[in-house]
Motif scaffolding. Structure first.
Motif, PDB file in Angstrom:
ATOM      1  N   ASN A 152       0.967  -1.058   0.079  1.00  0.00           N
ATOM      2  CA  ASN A 152      -0.050  -0.017  -0.001  1.00  0.00           C
ATOM      3  C   ASN A 152       0.871   1.246   0.030  1.00  0.00           C
ATOM      4  O   ASN A 152       1.851   1.387   0.812  1.00  0.00           O
ATOM      5  N   ASP A 153       0.558   2.107  -0.826  1.00  0.00           N
ATOM      6  CA  ASP A 153       1.256   3.374  -0.867  1.00  0.00           C
ATOM      7  C   ASP A 153       1.510   4.288   0.419  1.00  0.00           C
ATOM      8  O   ASP A 153       2.252   4.734   0.600  1.00  0.00           O
ATOM      9  N   GLN A 154       0.364   4.099   1.176  1.00  0.00           N
ATOM     10  CA  GLN A 154       0.250   4.926   2.490  1.00  0.00           C
ATOM     11  C   GLN A 154       1.440   4.268   3.516  1.00  0.00           C
ATOM     12  O   GLN A 154       2.106   5.026   4.065  1.00  0.00           O
ATOM     13  N   ASP A 155       1.219   3.094   3.693  1.00  0.00           N
ATOM     14  CA  ASP A 155       2.520   2.267   4.425  1.00  0.00           C
ATOM     15  C   ASP A 155       3.997   2.642   3.732  1.00  0.00           C
ATOM     16  O   ASP A 155       4.836   3.075   4.297  1.00  0.00           O
ATOM     17  N   LEU A 156       3.862   2.362   2.420  1.00  0.00           N
ATOM     18  CA  LEU A 156       5.253   2.820   1.655  1.00  0.00           C
ATOM     19  C   LEU A 156       5.756   4.025   1.934  1.00  0.00           C
ATOM     20  O   LEU A 156       7.104   4.388   2.430  1.00  0.00           O
ATOM     21  N   TYR A 157       4.914   5.117   2.089  1.00  0.00           N
ATOM     22  CA  TYR A 157       5.512   6.502   2.359  1.00  0.00           C
ATOM     23  C   TYR A 157       5.931   6.659   3.499  1.00  0.00           C
ATOM     24  O   TYR A 157       6.732   7.407   3.912  1.00  0.00           O
ATOM     25  N   GLN A 158       5.115   5.936   4.601  1.00  0.00           N
ATOM     26  CA  GLN A 158       5.441   6.157   5.964  1.00  0.00           C
ATOM     27  C   GLN A 158       6.976   5.430   6.180  1.00  0.00           C
ATOM     28  O   GLN A 158       7.597   5.851   7.190  1.00  0.00           O
ATOM     29  N   TRP A 159       7.123   4.522   5.745  1.00  0.00           N
ATOM     30  CA  TRP A 159       8.280   3.543   5.981  1.00  0.00           C
ATOM     31  C   TRP A 159       9.678   4.490   5.249  1.00  0.00           C
ATOM     32  O   TRP A 159      10.451   4.718   5.883  1.00  0.00           O
ATOM     33  N   VAL A 160       9.463   4.843   3.976  1.00  0.00           N
ATOM     34  CA  VAL A 160      10.257   5.781   3.362  1.00  0.00           C
ATOM     35  C   VAL A 160      10.859   6.873   4.043  1.00  0.00           C
ATOM     36  O   VAL A 160      12.035   7.569   4.390  1.00  0.00           O
ATOM     37  N   THR A 161       9.622   7.650   4.698  1.00  0.00           N
ATOM     38  CA  THR A 161       9.920   8.877   5.165  1.00  0.00           C
ATOM     39  C   THR A 161      10.382   8.524   6.745  1.00  0.00           C
ATOM     40  O   THR A 161      10.869   9.585   7.626  1.00  0.00           O
ATOM     41  N   GLY A 162      10.139   7.109   7.315  1.00  0.00           N
ATOM     42  CA  GLY A 162      10.714   7.100   8.757  1.00  0.00           C
ATOM     43  C   GLY A 162       9.730   7.393   9.872  1.00  0.00           C
ATOM     44  O   GLY A 162       9.958   7.421  10.865  1.00  0.00           O
ATOM     45  N   GLN A 163       8.504   7.477   9.433  1.00  0.00           N
ATOM     46  CA  GLN A 163       7.385   7.722  10.261  1.00  0.00           C
ATOM     47  C   GLN A 163       6.861   6.645  10.783  1.00  0.00           C
ATOM     48  O   GLN A 163       6.655   6.554  11.997  1.00  0.00           O
ATOM     49  N   VAL A 164       7.313   5.383  10.373  1.00  0.00           N
ATOM     50  CA  VAL A 164       6.976   3.962  10.880  1.00  0.00           C
ATOM     51  C   VAL A 164       8.046   3.089  10.453  1.00  0.00           C
ATOM     52  O   VAL A 164       8.372   3.436   9.143  1.00  0.00           O
ATOM     53  N   SER A 165       8.513   2.328  11.404  1.00  0.00           N
ATOM     54  CA  SER A 165       9.538   1.259  10.817  1.00  0.00           C
ATOM     55  C   SER A 165       8.808   0.445   9.869  1.00  0.00           C
ATOM     56  O   SER A 165       7.703  -0.146   9.947  1.00  0.00           O
ATOM     57  N   ALA A 166       9.700   0.003   8.913  1.00  0.00           N
ATOM     58  CA  ALA A 166       9.564  -0.813   7.749  1.00  0.00           C
ATOM     59  C   ALA A 166       9.464  -2.160   8.290  1.00  0.00           C
ATOM     60  O   ALA A 166      10.247  -2.698   9.157  1.00  0.00           O
ATOM     61  N   PRO A 167       8.738  -3.075   7.912  1.00  0.00           N
ATOM     62  CA  PRO A 167       8.882  -4.583   8.102  1.00  0.00           C
ATOM     63  C   PRO A 167      10.228  -5.127   8.122  1.00  0.00           C
ATOM     64  O   PRO A 167      10.991  -4.593   7.243  1.00  0.00           O
ATOM     65  N   ASP A 168      10.674  -6.106   8.644  1.00  0.00           N
ATOM     66  CA  ASP A 168      12.076  -6.730   8.760  1.00  0.00           C
ATOM     67  C   ASP A 168      12.266  -7.007   7.104  1.00  0.00           C
ATOM     68  O   ASP A 168      13.421  -6.737   6.848  1.00  0.00           O
ATOM     69  N   ARG A 169      11.518  -7.746   6.579  1.00  0.00           N
ATOM     70  CA  ARG A 169      11.759  -8.247   5.194  1.00  0.00           C
ATOM     71  C   ARG A 169      12.076  -6.984   4.203  1.00  0.00           C
ATOM     72  O   ARG A 169      12.980  -7.323   3.466  1.00  0.00           O
ATOM     73  N   TYR A 170      11.553  -5.604   4.640  1.00  0.00           N
ATOM     74  CA  TYR A 170      12.087  -4.778   3.363  1.00  0.00           C
ATOM     75  C   TYR A 170      13.020  -3.769   4.063  1.00  0.00           C
ATOM     76  O   TYR A 170      13.276  -2.774   3.539  1.00  0.00           O
ATOM     77  N   ARG A 171      13.438  -3.970   5.259  1.00  0.00           N
ATOM     78  CA  ARG A 171      14.208  -2.889   6.063  1.00  0.00           C
ATOM     79  C   ARG A 171      15.230  -2.348   5.091  1.00  0.00           C
ATOM     80  O   ARG A 171      15.591  -1.066   5.104  1.00  0.00           O
ATOM     81  N   ASP A 172      16.248  -3.369   4.556  1.00  0.00           N
ATOM     82  CA  ASP A 172      17.343  -2.640   3.828  1.00  0.00           C
ATOM     83  C   ASP A 172      16.980  -2.163   2.629  1.00  0.00           C
ATOM     84  O   ASP A 172      17.523  -1.091   2.241  1.00  0.00           O
ATOM     85  N   LEU A 173      15.898  -2.553   2.059  1.00  0.00           N
ATOM     86  CA  LEU A 173      15.516  -1.988   0.831  1.00  0.00           C
ATOM     87  C   LEU A 173      15.070  -0.626   0.863  1.00  0.00           C
ATOM     88  O   LEU A 173      15.303   0.221   0.182  1.00  0.00           O
ATOM     89  N   ILE A 174      14.185  -0.669   2.100  1.00  0.00           N
ATOM     90  CA  ILE A 174      13.477   1.001   2.280  1.00  0.00           C
ATOM     91  C   ILE A 174      14.645   1.930   2.650  1.00  0.00           C
ATOM     92  O   ILE A 174      14.557   2.968   2.184  1.00  0.00           O
ATOM     93  N   ALA A 175      15.654   1.366   3.200  1.00  0.00           N
ATOM     94  CA  ALA A 175      16.829   2.222   3.683  1.00  0.00           C
ATOM     95  C   ALA A 175      17.473   2.637   2.469  1.00  0.00           C
ATOM     96  O   ALA A 175      17.974   3.964   2.356  1.00  0.00           O
ATOM     97  N   ASP A 176      17.887   1.865   1.319  1.00  0.00           N
ATOM     98  CA  ASP A 176      18.254   2.188   0.143  1.00  0.00           C
ATOM     99  C   ASP A 176      17.241   3.112  -0.626  1.00  0.00           C
ATOM    100  O   ASP A 176      17.744   4.182  -1.033  1.00  0.00           O
ATOM    101  N   ILE A 177      15.921   2.849  -0.654  1.00  0.00           N
ATOM    102  CA  ILE A 177      15.220   3.795  -1.141  1.00  0.00           C
ATOM    103  C   ILE A 177      15.404   5.250  -0.494  1.00  0.00           C
ATOM    104  O   ILE A 177      15.333   6.140  -1.404  1.00  0.00           O
TER     105      ILE A 177
END
Length: 85
Positions: free
Chosen positions: A54-79
């Motif tokens: 979901n875009d809302q979740d992705l945006y919160q993960w990328v902007t650091g508002q919410v921690s990304a799930p472990d599965r995506y943590r490194d990818l989100i950090a790179d993004i």
């Protein structure tokens, strides 16, 4: 029938550009332009899975508002690094 790497990358680039939220269009299309060609099959699988989130979740993960799930943590950090440059 499985899609070729070239077709898969094209599809994923398009999906990166056509999100529901304009900010995610910009963030993910910049990331895809910078990174997708160098990804191996496993990285493409993970990014493809991320594109189904979901875009809302992705945006919160990328902007650091919410921690990304472990599965995506490194990818989100790179993004996020792409987003901040």
């Amino acid at each position: 029938m499985s899609e070729s790497r070239e077709t898969r990358i094209k599809r994923m680039r398009m999906r990166s550009m056509r999100r529901g939220i304009k900010e995610m269009d910009l963030i993910l299309s910049a990331y895809a332009d910078r990174s997708i060609e160098a990804m191996d099959a496993g990285a493409l699988d993970l990014y493809d899975a991320l594109l189904h989130e979901n875009d809302q979740d992705l945006y919160q993960w990328v902007t650091g508002q919410v921690s990304a799930p472990d599965r995506y943590r490194d990818l989100i950090a790179d993004i996020s690094q792409t987003f901040q440059k």
